[in-house]
Write a protein that holds these residues in place. Structure first.
Motif, short mmCIF file in Angstrom:
data_model
loop_
_atom_site.label_atom_id
_atom_site.label_comp_id
_atom_site.label_asym_id
_atom_site.label_seq_id
_atom_site.Cartn_x
_atom_site.Cartn_y
_atom_site.Cartn_z
N GLN A 111 26.31 22.25 70.25
CA GLN A 111 26.36 22.62 69.10
C GLN A 111 27.61 23.78 69.07
O GLN A 111 29.05 22.74 68.04
N ALA A 112 28.07 24.00 70.17
CA ALA A 112 29.89 24.96 69.97
C ALA A 112 30.41 23.74 70.38
O ALA A 112 31.31 23.74 69.85
N LYS A 126 30.24 20.59 70.57
CA LYS A 126 30.45 19.44 68.72
C LYS A 126 31.16 20.23 67.57
O LYS A 126 32.18 19.26 67.34
N THR A 127 31.56 21.31 67.44
CA THR A 127 32.27 22.30 66.73
C THR A 127 34.27 21.75 67.25
O THR A 127 34.82 21.80 66.64
N PHE A 148 28.69 13.44 66.46
CA PHE A 148 28.77 14.82 66.32
C PHE A 148 29.07 15.87 65.04
O PHE A 148 28.50 16.98 65.08
N TRP A 149 29.28 15.41 63.90
CA TRP A 149 29.94 15.73 62.86
C TRP A 149 28.35 16.25 61.66
O TRP A 149 28.18 17.51 61.45
N GLN A 175 20.13 19.71 71.40
CA GLN A 175 20.64 21.04 70.50
C GLN A 175 20.98 22.34 71.11
O GLN A 175 20.25 23.13 70.08
N THR A 176 21.05 22.33 71.90
CA THR A 176 21.36 23.52 72.78
C THR A 176 22.35 24.51 71.44
O THR A 176 23.09 23.68 70.85
N GLU A 177 22.81 26.06 71.74
CA GLU A 177 24.07 26.95 71.12
C GLU A 177 25.02 26.28 71.77
O GLU A 177 25.90 25.55 71.18
N GLN A 178 24.92 25.63 73.15
CA GLN A 178 26.65 25.26 73.57
C GLN A 178 26.49 24.06 73.35
O GLN A 178 27.76 23.98 73.27
N GLN A 212 25.24 17.07 60.76
CA GLN A 212 23.87 17.72 61.82
C GLN A 212 22.54 17.39 61.63
O GLN A 212 21.60 18.01 62.43
#
Length: 337
Positions: free
Chosen positions: A42-43, A45-46, A25-26, A37-40, A28
């Motif tokens: 990635q969010a 994961k953060t 997850f960390w 690898q969509t924006e959601q 990239q």
């Protein structure tokens, strides 16, 4: 011995899986399918990693302190310092929060150990709900977040104390039985418990016992933390918060919304003030105070941890008490902010 070997093997396997998930997850640069690898994603994961990294240090501190209490502090010592008077007992619990400034994530394993050592339930619960708020670290963070409204920091401490007194006195009056789910929760059976109790009084034996307790409690608390962090991250990603900001000025709806918001976010009490301060132009000061007090006392993550330690009926009762008490006190405090 077989039970100990099996438990150690499961801990090692769990740790390896956890480290692998964090690295995936960390990092990239890890090659993942396009759908992941969509924006959601990635969010997600953060948020997931940030919640874990924020909470794990407090879990570690909590289980280390819990193991120190179990290994080196006797029941007689615990009972000697606990006041018999319920009011003094509640004040004593609030003082513990100042002496041991830990997040709510680290409180629960410590409190379970204190109950097993002889601490009354009502004092232990007051320690759980006030410790994450009434401590110098959280006060400083709140004061910094609300530099333009410093009364919020003092009001947070005062409201937490008032709610703790009410809840503590209620539990003192009505809860007489042991609410722990399993008073031998750290051991797979009674034989393990007895073996650890009588394995020797030498220093090396105590050190070994210390690490066994710390390992067991960390993985027991950690699995609930991971599960809670996972669901919390999912809810934050798919929840449309912007459409709900219209209720921010409602006399009651703003408080109810902020309680739900705090429950879902499951933020650490050392960082939630900065989230609350970002809503100063949209929500009433009283509802922000509700957010700052209710979240550290009861959120999604801590509910799962409470259920791992206490019986379900007790957790439900405590949750209702916290909801009613915090809402009532914050509505009253609204008139003074």
């Amino acid at each position: 011995m077989p039970n100990t070997v099996f438990r150690t093997s499961m801990h090692v396997l769990t740790a390896l899986i956890f480290v692998l998930l964090v690295l995936i997850f960390w990092n990239q640069d890890v090659s993942l399918p396009d759908v992941l690898q969509t924006e959601q994603i990635q969010a997600f994961k953060t948020i997931f990693i940030s919640i874990l990294l924020e909470a794990i240090p407090f879990i570690v501190v909590g289980v280390l302190l819990s193991s120190l209490l179990q290994t080196f502090v006797s029941e007689q010592t615990i009972r000697r310092f606990i006041p018999k008077n319920p009011i003094l007992g509640i004040l004593f619990a609030c003082l513990l929060g100042i002496l041991f400034p830990m997040c709510e994530c680290g409180m629960i394993p410590v409190v379970r150990r204190l109950i097993l050592k002889g601490m009354p339930v009502y004092i232990a619960v007051v320690f759980i709900i006030t410790g994450p708020i009434i401590n110098p670290i959280v006060f400083a963070a709140t004061f910094m977040a609300f530099r333009n409204h410093p009364a919020m920091a003092y009001s947070r401490i005062g409201l937490a104390f008032a709610a703790a007194v009410i809840i503590g006195l209620f539990l003192y009056r009505f809860i007489k039985s042991n609410p722990l789910r399993n008073s031998r929760a750290n051991f797979s059976n009674q034989a393990d418990w007895e073996g650890h109790q009588h394995q020797g009084s030498g220093f090396s034996s105590k050190i070994n016992t210390f690490f066994v307790h710390a390992s067991d409690e960390f993985f027991e608390m950690g699995k609930y933390l991971v599960f809670g962090s996972l669901l919390t991250a999912l809810i934050q990603i798919f929840m449309q918060r912007e459409s709900l900001l219209a209720i921010g000025q409602g006399p009651i709806s703003s408080h109810v919304f902020m309680m739900g918001f705090a429950y879902i976010l499951s933020l650490c009490s050392t960082s939630d003030a900065f989230v609350a301060s970002s809503f100063q132009t949209s929500f009433t000061p009283g509802s922000l105070l509700t957010f700052l007090v209710f979240g550290p006392m009861l959120d999604f993550k801590s509910t799962l941890m409470l259920l791992s330690v206490f019986k379900s009926k007790f957790v439900l009762l405590l949750s209702i008490l916290i909801i009613i008490t915090v809402l009532s006190c914050s509505l009253l405090a609204q008139h003074f902010l």
